[in-house]
Design an enzyme around this catalytic site. Structure first.
Site, PDB file in Angstrom:
ATOM      1  N   GLU A  23       0.774  -1.220   0.155  1.00  0.00           N
ATOM      2  CA  GLU A  23      -0.056   0.086   0.000  1.00  0.00           C
ATOM      3  C   GLU A  23       0.790   1.341   0.014  1.00  0.00           C
ATOM      4  O   GLU A  23       0.394   2.283   0.279  1.00  0.00           O
ATOM      5  CB  GLU A  23      -0.843   0.162   1.122  1.00  0.00           C
ATOM      6  CG  GLU A  23      -2.038  -1.235   1.122  1.00  0.00           C
ATOM      7  CD  GLU A  23      -2.790  -1.317   2.509  1.00  0.00           C
ATOM      8  OE1 GLU A  23      -3.747  -0.505   2.652  1.00  0.00           O
ATOM      9  OE2 GLU A  23      -2.539  -2.161   3.199  1.00  0.00           O
ATOM     10  N   SER A 198      -6.881  -1.871   1.837  1.00  0.00           N
ATOM     11  CA  SER A 198      -7.090  -1.186   0.670  1.00  0.00           C
ATOM     12  C   SER A 198      -7.642  -2.370  -0.588  1.00  0.00           C
ATOM     13  O   SER A 198      -7.398  -2.125  -1.618  1.00  0.00           O
ATOM     14  CB  SER A 198      -5.923  -0.449   0.114  1.00  0.00           C
ATOM     15  OG  SER A 198      -5.594   0.683   0.825  1.00  0.00           O
ATOM     16  N   TYR A 270      -8.917   3.399  -6.094  1.00  0.00           N
ATOM     17  CA  TYR A 270      -7.772   4.257  -6.406  1.00  0.00           C
ATOM     18  C   TYR A 270      -7.550   4.482  -7.891  1.00  0.00           C
ATOM     19  O   TYR A 270      -6.893   5.350  -8.323  1.00  0.00           O
ATOM     20  CB  TYR A 270      -6.536   3.562  -5.767  1.00  0.00           C
ATOM     21  CG  TYR A 270      -6.657   3.459  -4.306  1.00  0.00           C
ATOM     22  CD1 TYR A 270      -6.569   4.578  -3.408  1.00  0.00           C
ATOM     23  CD2 TYR A 270      -6.616   2.304  -3.491  1.00  0.00           C
ATOM     24  CE1 TYR A 270      -6.731   4.517  -1.940  1.00  0.00           C
ATOM     25  CE2 TYR A 270      -6.782   2.047  -2.275  1.00  0.00           C
ATOM     26  CZ  TYR A 270      -6.956   3.406  -1.698  1.00  0.00           C
ATOM     27  OH  TYR A 270      -7.134   3.060  -0.220  1.00  0.00           O
ATOM     28  N   ARG A 310     -11.607   3.494  11.076  1.00  0.00           N
ATOM     29  CA  ARG A 310     -12.790   3.492  10.405  1.00  0.00           C
ATOM     30  C   ARG A 310     -13.302   2.191  10.365  1.00  0.00           C
ATOM     31  O   ARG A 310     -12.334   1.036  10.393  1.00  0.00           O
ATOM     32  CB  ARG A 310     -12.627   3.718   8.817  1.00  0.00           C
ATOM     33  CG  ARG A 310     -13.644   3.886   8.109  1.00  0.00           C
ATOM     34  CD  ARG A 310     -13.296   4.100   6.701  1.00  0.00           C
ATOM     35  NE  ARG A 310     -13.043   2.786   6.214  1.00  0.00           N
ATOM     36  CZ  ARG A 310     -11.896   2.441   5.588  1.00  0.00           C
ATOM     37  NH1 ARG A 310     -11.184   3.237   5.271  1.00  0.00           N
ATOM     38  NH2 ARG A 310     -11.892   1.074   5.008  1.00  0.00           N
ATOM     39  N   ASP A 312     -16.010  -0.830   9.271  1.00  0.00           N
ATOM     40  CA  ASP A 312     -16.409  -1.257   8.061  1.00  0.00           C
ATOM     41  C   ASP A 312     -17.471  -2.301   8.634  1.00  0.00           C
ATOM     42  O   ASP A 312     -17.215  -3.280   9.185  1.00  0.00           O
ATOM     43  CB  ASP A 312     -15.666  -1.596   7.063  1.00  0.00           C
ATOM     44  CG  ASP A 312     -14.631  -0.763   6.863  1.00  0.00           C
ATOM     45  OD1 ASP A 312     -14.701   0.611   7.025  1.00  0.00           O
ATOM     46  OD2 ASP A 312     -13.659  -1.001   6.095  1.00  0.00           O
ATOM     47  N   GLU A 325     -14.525  -4.957   9.367  1.00  0.00           N
ATOM     48  CA  GLU A 325     -13.146  -4.850   9.951  1.00  0.00           C
ATOM     49  C   GLU A 325     -12.915  -3.662  10.205  1.00  0.00           C
ATOM     50  O   GLU A 325     -14.018  -2.796  10.235  1.00  0.00           O
ATOM     51  CB  GLU A 325     -11.972  -5.139   8.559  1.00  0.00           C
ATOM     52  CG  GLU A 325     -12.224  -4.127   7.562  1.00  0.00           C
ATOM     53  CD  GLU A 325     -11.198  -4.506   6.300  1.00  0.00           C
ATOM     54  OE1 GLU A 325     -10.449  -3.608   5.965  1.00  0.00           O
ATOM     55  OE2 GLU A 325     -11.179  -5.741   5.679  1.00  0.00           O
ATOM     56  N   ASN A 327      -9.955  -0.279  10.584  1.00  0.00           N
ATOM     57  CA  ASN A 327      -8.600   0.290  10.028  1.00  0.00           C
ATOM     58  C   ASN A 327      -8.127   1.446  10.732  1.00  0.00           C
ATOM     59  O   ASN A 327      -8.837   2.371  10.971  1.00  0.00           O
ATOM     60  CB  ASN A 327      -9.112   0.829   8.562  1.00  0.00           C
ATOM     61  CG  ASN A 327      -9.500  -0.201   7.776  1.00  0.00           C
ATOM     62  OD1 ASN A 327      -8.535  -0.821   6.991  1.00  0.00           O
ATOM     63  ND2 ASN A 327     -10.787  -0.633   7.635  1.00  0.00           N
ATOM     64  N   GLY A 331      -7.656   5.487   4.798  1.00  0.00           N
ATOM     65  CA  GLY A 331      -7.218   6.340   3.940  1.00  0.00           C
ATOM     66  C   GLY A 331      -7.312   7.749   4.204  1.00  0.00           C
ATOM     67  O   GLY A 331      -8.266   8.025   4.817  1.00  0.00           O
TER      68      GLY A 331
END
Length: 373
Positions: A23, A198, A270, A310, A312, A325, A327, A331
């Site tokens: 990443e 990602s 992306y 974050r 999800d 999950e 994070n 991002g």
């Protein structure tokens, strides 16, 4: 140490990006957005790019893609001067190869994946006695490992999708048995590296004959992977969390992949400008909105989160909610879900960065006082 409230000299923020993971380029893109948004009257930003070999480069500016290039930029291993953190605990300085020292106040790691989001750099910063933005060692390590995170979520009473953990040694020793475990989940399944983000290396498998290749691909990124039952018909809902001891949740947002992408893949995130639509706030009932926000905070606490994360979810009407999950370094580009959700909740991108720096310094001072005791 200067304070982040504007008094005295500017706070020296070391912005660390790049790194050794798959990443790498995404990290550079996130760091560029952070650098542009940090108030220049309050912060002196020191860009440190970590190349793919793990060397730290003191850069005059962030990497940029070549003219006409659609590829995300990376850290040039020949750029800038090689630097390292001072080895003296509490020194809070960068040291060049020639011995020059530059005092620093706080490190802002914008590193995704292994060697950045997994507790490794956090542990190094703890040893060096340097304040840093984001989760600590434990939460970073757990959040990076999807398999371990799911165990903790389940222990906290949070629902997760059925899954199997596959290690490379198991795959090599008995592929037939491994395939049987995966198939027992029922197709379709998602096959993904356990310790990457990602959507790198993630494959949705609909037919049995696709499983071996998907497992091989995921194992090319990690020695431990997940085979996870697909939550069919679910909406992808995300919630941003901010805070230390009293974390708060943003309004929920929804990811809607375009017709060209079956799920929110790396390409959709992306490389394709129209890869997905971000619906903020998500169109959920008030009851369901409150529920996913509360579950986001519970997930944050389950991994001992601090600073930011974050969370999800998969949501199926009318009220089926599954934690996917967490994070701990999400991002951070201006179009990324984490800052956009806070903007929709009344916290601007710039104010969000101010708050993250404040939380880092607050935690450092609190832990320092406890250490003295």
């Amino acid at each position: 140490m200067s304070d982040a409230s504007g008094g005295g000299r500017r706070t020296r923020v070391v912005l660390v990006f790049g790194g050794r993971s798959a990443e790498h380029e995404i990290s550079v893109a996130s760091a560029a957005s952070v650098r542009d948004a940090l108030d220049p009257e309050r912060y002196e930003v020191i860009p440190i790019g970590i190349d793919r070999a793990g060397r730290w480069h003191l850069l005059a500016s962030l990497p940029a893609a070549g003219a006409g290039s659609s590829a995300l930029p990376g850290v040039d291993p020949t750029a800038g001067e090689i630097v390292a953190l001072s080895r003296q605990p509490g020194d809070q300085a960068l040291v060049t190869e020639s011995g020059e020292r530059a005092p620093i106040d706080v490190v802002f790691p914008v590193l995704h994946g292994p060697f950045g989001e997994d507790g490794t750099i956090q542990g190094m910063l703890e040893l060096a006695g340097v304040p840093y933005v984001g989760a600590g060692v434990l939460a970073s390590a757990v959040g990076m490992d999807k398999a371990v995170a799911k165990v903790l979520f389940a222990a906290a009473g949070l629902p997760v999708a059925p899954f199997e953990v596959v290690r490379d040694s198991e795959w090599e020793r008995d592929r037939s048995k491994t395939l049987g475990r995966a198939e027992a989940l029922g197709l379709p399944v998602f096959v993904k590296p356990s310790r990457l983000g990602s959507s790198v290396g993630v494959v949705k498998v609909k037919h049995t004959d696709e499983l071996p290749a998907a497992i091989e691909q995921a194992l090319s990124f990690d020695t431990k992977i997940l085979v996870e039952q697909a939550v069919e018909g679910a909406r992808e809902i995300e919630v941003s969390v901010l805070g230390n001891d009293d974390p708060e949740a943003s309004v929920p947002g929804e990811i809607v992949p375009s017709a060209d992408h079956e799920f929110y893949s790396y390409e959709a995130k992306y490389l394709d400008e129209n890869g997905a639509a971000l619906l903020i706030p998500a169109s959920l009932t008030p009851v369901l909105t409150d529920r996913v926000r509360a579950m986001a905070v519970e997930a944050f606490k389950a991994v001992d989160g601090e600073g930011m994360a974050r969370v999800d979810f998969f949501v199926r009407e009318p009220d089926d909610v599954i934690v996917n999950e967490i994070n701990t370094i999400p991002g951070f580009t201006r179009i990324s879900m984490y800052p956009k959700l806070w903007e929709a909740s009344g916290v601007s991108y710039r104010d969000l960065l101010d708050r993250l720096v404040e939380l880092a310094l607050e935690r450092f001072e609190r832990n320092s006082k406890r250490g003295e005791g």
